[in-house]
Design an enzyme around this catalytic site. Structure first.
Site, short mmCIF file in Angstrom:
data_model
loop_
_atom_site.label_atom_id
_atom_site.label_comp_id
_atom_site.label_asym_id
_atom_site.label_seq_id
_atom_site.Cartn_x
_atom_site.Cartn_y
_atom_site.Cartn_z
N GLY A 73 0.82 -1.34 0.15
CA GLY A 73 0.04 0.09 0.15
C GLY A 73 0.74 1.14 -0.06
O GLY A 73 2.14 1.52 -0.47
N ILE A 74 0.19 2.22 0.42
CA ILE A 74 0.98 3.60 0.65
C ILE A 74 1.25 3.81 2.07
O ILE A 74 0.34 3.40 3.00
CB ILE A 74 0.34 4.64 0.04
CG1 ILE A 74 1.17 5.99 -0.41
CG2 ILE A 74 -1.10 5.28 0.75
CD1 ILE A 74 0.73 6.86 -1.40
N GLY A 75 2.37 4.58 2.45
CA GLY A 75 2.52 5.11 3.57
C GLY A 75 3.98 4.62 4.12
O GLY A 75 4.71 4.30 3.33
N ALA A 76 4.12 4.92 5.60
CA ALA A 76 5.51 4.77 5.80
C ALA A 76 5.73 3.18 6.08
O ALA A 76 6.89 2.95 5.52
CB ALA A 76 5.52 5.38 7.36
N ILE A 77 5.22 2.40 6.39
CA ILE A 77 5.51 1.00 6.40
C ILE A 77 5.79 0.54 5.23
O ILE A 77 7.06 -0.16 4.85
CB ILE A 77 4.65 0.23 7.33
CG1 ILE A 77 4.47 0.32 8.78
CG2 ILE A 77 4.57 -1.29 7.07
CD1 ILE A 77 3.71 -0.06 9.83
N GLY A 119 -8.30 -2.71 -0.72
CA GLY A 119 -7.71 -4.16 -1.51
C GLY A 119 -7.03 -5.19 -0.38
O GLY A 119 -6.43 -6.10 -0.92
N GLU A 127 -2.66 -3.19 -5.78
CA GLU A 127 -3.50 -2.19 -6.15
C GLU A 127 -3.21 -0.70 -6.53
O GLU A 127 -3.62 -0.21 -7.19
CB GLU A 127 -4.46 -2.17 -4.69
CG GLU A 127 -5.40 -1.09 -4.70
CD GLU A 127 -6.08 -1.26 -3.23
OE1 GLU A 127 -6.78 -0.27 -3.04
OE2 GLU A 127 -5.85 -2.08 -2.37
#
Length: 434
Positions: A213-217, A334, A236
């Protein structure tokens, strides 16, 4: 009439576009970095002139001031962006709990009313085809279903390939407006993010196909993959973290069993760095979300590794990712589509990973995000049967096919040390009923 003449004769202003929305109309707007901001700004400005209109959009990135205002517009979404979160949780807008891959079917079957589609597109190519650039998702389904399609033609939109190109003859009106594409910036990685990234990287073998996905992790995971070989992408979303890995050859898709050599996604969101990378790039293949996120399609990928984050998890392995208590925060997106696709992988090598920081700080107090049992009213996003691994900054908990006691022990071992005894005691009390 040539396509060029048709295009030139159907150019209108943003105000004229909104004036074409009739009473009782259902409007679908493309999401995220594909939002046509010239049109949604006009929608904000002229909302009071619309009567009995229903609008559906995921992940609003404009200011969305028409949502929840005293006007005659009803707004609904399946994934909440910050501009509409307050309105949804105050009951001034509504939320549809649904898997992302089901949206095109909902549009086709009129579960989402789509009379008018408002979309973003590139200028037409030499043959008269435009690309929806950063958004394929449900945008293509909306264009096919709508009686009337209005496109903001933005020369800053990257031209991408796949299932997201249509001929100008499939669009009714064009609004010419050049402006930067919405950028999503990931905050600087913290030490916990980096450690989680290292643990997740241990679960990724050479030749794997990734969904992040999107983000820091997710970015922290991608930052740890520089020494891997022949990785592929079926996700996704593609964001900035993929760019350097692709440029260095780490991501090349050479071992992919499905769409080899292609980075497959249904939407794109990041910074200009990402948009420059995907513009005209034949290695990027955009697919409609009912294809990209269909667990049966995901299962065609070899060594399918899915990494997603969450808000909270309990000792049974249940995961909360899209709500805080009963209050909607984002959406399922997703996450479940990909976890189940990995579980169904035809080569039997898929892995479904949930990654999270073990704690958060609230009002100066440290709180464990791992709890004995979810609270009454908590909304489960991902069932305990769907999680193979839970990863925190303290390690990897392998949960697949484990008993209740075994998974609780594994999860406690990756909780913050300050909360481990409490979790053990509460497990005995609440779950074992001792």
């Amino acid at each position: 009439m040539s396509w060029k003449s048709y295009f030139d004769e159907n150019i209108i202003s943003p105000k004229e576009a909104i004036e074409m929305i009739d009473e009782g109309t259902g409007v679908v707007i493309s999401p995220a970095a594909g939002e046509p901001h010239a049109l949604t700004r006009a929608l904000n400005e002229y909302a009071d002139s619309l009567k009995n209109v229903k609008v559906m959009q995921l992940l609003t990135t404009g200011d969305g001031t028409y949502v929840g205002d005293e006007n005659d517009i009803d707004f609904e979404t399946c994934f909440i962006g910050q501009p509409v979160r307050k309105a949804v949780n105050e009951g001034k807008a509504d939320f549809i709990p649904v898997f992302f891959h089901q949206l095109p079917e909902m549009i086709q079957k009129d579960a989402i009313k789509c009379d008018v589609a408002l979309v973003s597109a590139t200028p037409p190519d030499e043959e008269g085809y435009v690309s929806f650039g950063t958004a394929c998702d449900y945008t293509v389904a909306a264009v096919r279903k709508a009686k009337f399609v209005i496109a903001q033609i933005n020369d800053r939109m990257p031209y991408t390939f796949g299932e997201n190109r249509v001929h100008v003859s499939e669009i009714n009106k064009f609004v010419l407006f050049s402006e930067p594409i919405f950028e999503s910036f990931v905050p600087e990685l913290g030490e916990n993010d980096k450690q989680i990234g290292k643990y997740c990287a241990q679960l990724i073998d050479d030749g794997a196909t990734l969904q992040l996905g999107i983000g820091a992790i997710p970015n922290a995971v991608l930052a740890q993959l520089g020494n891997k070989k022949d990785l592929g992408i079926h996700s996704e979303l593609i964001s900035d973290g993929v760019v350097e890995l692709a440029k260095s050859g780490v991501v090349n898709g050479s071992k992919k069993s499905f769409k080899p050599g292609k980075m497959v996604a249904t939407f794109l969101m990041g910074t200009q760095k990402l948009y420059d990378f995907v513009d005209g790039n034949p290695d990027i293949e955009m697919r409609e979300v009912n294809h990209c996120n269909d667990p049966r399609e995901i299962a065609n990928n070899s060594q399918m590794i899915c990494i997603n984050s969450c808000i909270k998890a309990d000792l049974l392995g249940q995961v909360v990712s899209d709500a805080i208590g009963c209050r909607q925060f984002s959406g399922v997106g997703g996450q479940v589509d990909f976890l189940r696709g990995a579980a169904m992988a035809k080569d039997g090598l898929g892995k479904g990973i949930i990654a999270m920081e073990s704690t958060l700080e609230k009002n100066g107090k440290l709180i464990s995000k791992i709890v004995p049992c979810l609270d009454s009213g908590d909304i489960v996003t991902t069932s305990r049967q769907d999680v193979d691994y839970l990863v925190t900054e303290y390690g990897i908990a392998e949960l697949k096919w484990k008993t209740v006691k075994e998974r609780a022990e594994a999860i406690i071992n990756v909780a913050h040390p300050d909360f481990r005894q409490w979790l053990k005691d509460e497990f005995e009390k609440q779950i074992m009923c001792k």
